[in-house]
Enzyme design. Structure first.
Site, mmCIF file in Angstrom:
data_model
loop_
_atom_site.group_PDB
_atom_site.id
_atom_site.type_symbol
_atom_site.label_atom_id
_atom_site.label_comp_id
_atom_site.label_asym_id
_atom_site.label_seq_id
_atom_site.Cartn_x
_atom_site.Cartn_y
_atom_site.Cartn_z
ATOM 1 N N LYS A 92 -16.858 100.381 -58.795
ATOM 2 C CA LYS A 92 -16.006 101.479 -58.339
ATOM 3 C C LYS A 92 -14.781 100.918 -57.627
ATOM 4 C CE LYS A 92 -16.297 105.885 -55.781
ATOM 5 N NZ LYS A 92 -17.189 106.767 -54.985
ATOM 6 N N SER A 136 -17.607 111.266 -56.566
ATOM 7 C CA SER A 136 -16.356 110.636 -56.944
ATOM 8 C C SER A 136 -16.540 109.348 -57.750
ATOM 9 C CB SER A 136 -15.562 110.299 -55.665
ATOM 10 O OG SER A 136 -16.292 109.354 -54.857
ATOM 11 N N SER A 148 -21.834 111.367 -54.263
ATOM 12 C CA SER A 148 -21.047 110.656 -55.263
ATOM 13 C C SER A 148 -21.793 109.595 -56.060
ATOM 14 C CB SER A 148 -19.817 110.027 -54.602
ATOM 15 O OG SER A 148 -18.966 111.026 -54.086
#
Length: 547
Positions: free
Chosen positions: A135, A213, A237
């Site tokens: 990420k 996210s 997330s």
């Protein structure tokens, strides 16, 4: 270690973290300076991780991008697969399909292939040759780390985040950085709100939620462009994208993994963890990521990590799968009250399957009368935590926060008495969960990430089937299992048994239709156009979806 000791350690740790809430993770331009390189911590870690032998499915033998992390590691270790072949196969899919998926911010093709060539010459750990998606809020040495924001759009960290360093110390290869919501607040978009990453199962329809996210890391694994990935969770997330894209995501107990070298969102709620293909892959990743880090005080003095990898292996006795330990599974009142008939049918079938596994006991649990108040009352206190380390940027130029500005402004205007009230509510909720809701069960089924994520308790997401939505015949449906402090192993035991008697987690989405191909020509213009999303979130939509 006994549950009572775990409970005392966790309550004390939660109080200490709340009292010392501040942005620990180093970030450029005014946030806390680094105490030491995370690579130093990783290189001094003496642990030896052994990935068990597993049967490799025919699909994985035919196409290495179909393989789970464990399958790929077994093939590499036995010499039946070369790291260069594995990495190139994933890079080929990125080159062919990521224009549709838009899962990556950055693809490190040349570096990844160079590391794969080195891996073919020398094994350096359990993950030697395994390509991972990281990420884009994790520091990656020499690789741009933007958090999909204007603030960090040109930032190149000088060192790796602790979690990244630990994975690389076991031979993992970073194949790229995954798209995310701006500063980890929404589904993946550009800083101005233009939607990027789609759900790998419905790439032609941006309206189908891909989860956020950690959208890009989830899509990269579901779309077979990485063997596994890591994300962060502040408000769902890790578990939400995993549920939306047919993955197994593990958010650990607060402090199990370090957040050093992660661009912060909320110090008391930020967690790092894997988004993987099954329980075993998640256990392997977590085993490597977990452990004390001198750069993150939240990781110090915790109970020892259980044997997660063994916990994620199914137990078969006389030809029948059973739970490793007798486990009482709590079913809350809202689990079967959904108005979606397809989801309701899948949840009922899921419970029936669980009930048929020896060692599993289902019990109904109830929520306290003030449950809705407690689970909503203190949620906004996270906003002041996120705003504090970014005040210089808010003063400099509020437009740097792009589409997510409203939630940051809310944090600035949150009053001190509201914050104190929220902390009291949090303490009350934590005791209600530990002493009342979970008094009659070992693990608890959930319909969403709240309240386990905001309390710092462990939770595991995994798939339980598919439903049809509109023109999309196969959209993943998952569930979330919450546990007691430091009992990630118990969650993995349940998921491993369930996955041993079902095959939802082994299913992969069809390849997306590429614009300009014969398949695209046969579709309606509107559907073909949706293959490359151009929709945007408004500031109000971003606020409503904010983690």
């Amino acid at each position: 270690m006994s549950r009572e000791i775990n409970r005392r350690v966790f309550l004390a740790r939660s109080a200490a973290v709340t009292a010392g809430a501040a942005a620990l993770a180093a970030a450029p331009g005014g946030l806390t300076a680094p105490a030491a390189s995370a690579a130093t911590t990783a290189s001094s870690d003496p642990r030896k991780v052994v990935i068990p032998e597993v049967d490799v499915r025919p699909a994985a033998l035919k196409d290495p991008t179909e393989a789970t992390l464990a399958e790929a590691a077994n093939l590499l270790r036995s010499g039946k697969l070369r790291a260069t072949t594995l990495v190139q196969a994933h890079l080929d899919r990125i080159e062919r399909f990521d224009s549709v998926y838009q899962a990556f911010n950055t693809v490190t093709a040349a570096q990844a292939m160079g590391e794969a060539q080195a891996a073919d010459r020398h094994r350096s750990g359990a993950l030697t040759g395994i390509p991972l998606c990281i990420k884009d809020n994790y520091y990656t040495a020499g690789i741009k780390t933007t958090a999909n924001s204007f603030i960090f759009q040109d930032f190149v960290p000088p060192y790796d985040a602790t979690s990244v360093a630990r994975l690389k110390s076991q031979g993992a290869i970073v194949i790229g950085k995954g798209q995310m919501g701006p500063l980890a607040t929404t589904r993946a978009t550009t800083p101005n709100g233009t939607i990027t990453t789609v759900n790998a199962w419905t790439p032609g329809d941006v309206k189908i939620d891909p989860g956020g996210s950690s959208t890009g890391p989830a899509c990269s694994v579901a779309g077979r462009m990485a063997c596994s990935s890591i994300g962060t969770q502040t408000g769902g997330s890790i578990v939400n994208p995993s549920n939306q894209q047919n993955l197994t995501g593990l958010k650990p107990t607060m402090g199990r993994t370090s957040i050093y070298g992660v661009i912060p969102l909320s110090y008391t709620r930020d967690h790092s963890g894997p988004l993987a293909r099954d329980a075993l892959d998640a256990a392997i990743m977590m085993t490597i990521m977990a452990g004390a880090d001198p750069n993150d005080v939240r990781t110090q003095g915790l109970p020892a990590l259980p044997d997660l990898i063994t916990s994620a292996l199914p137990v078969i006795s006389r030809g029948q799968v059973r739970l490793r330990r007798a486990t009482t599974i709590g079913v809350p009142p809202d689990f079967l009250t959904t108005k979606d008939p397809s989801v309701l049918a899948l949840r009922k079938a899921f419970l029936q399957t669980l009930d048929g596994i020896p060692g599993a006991k289902l019990v109904d649990v109830s929520y306290p009368d003030d449950w809705s108040l407690m689970t909503g009352r203190f949620n906004d206190i996270r906003l002041s935590e996120r705003a504090e380390p970014f005040l210089p940027y808010l003063k400099q130029d509020p437009t740097l926060f792009g589409v997510s500005l409203l939630s940051w402004l809310q944090g600035v205007f949150l009053s001190g008495d509201e914050w104190i009230t929220g902390q009291r509510a949090k303490n009350q909720l934590l005791r209600e969960v530990l002493d009342n809701v979970m008094d009659a069960c070992d693990v608890l089924l959930q319909t969403g990430p709240v309240p386990f994520d905001i309390l710092g308790l462990p939770e595991l997401a995994f798939p339980i089937g598919f439903e049809a939505i509109g023109a999309d015949p196969k959209v993943p449906v998952g569930t979330i299992l919450g546990g007691r402090p430091y009992e990630e192993d118990r969650l993995l035991e349940v998921a491993a048994a369930y996955q041993a008697v079902t095959d939802w987690h082994t299913q992969r989405p069809a390849d997306p239709v590429l614009p300009g191909t014969k398949q695209a020509a046969g579709r309606s213009m509107s559907a073909a156009a949706r293959a490359v999303p151009a929709a945007r979130l408004s500031p109000e939509e971003a606020l409503a979806a904010s983690a």
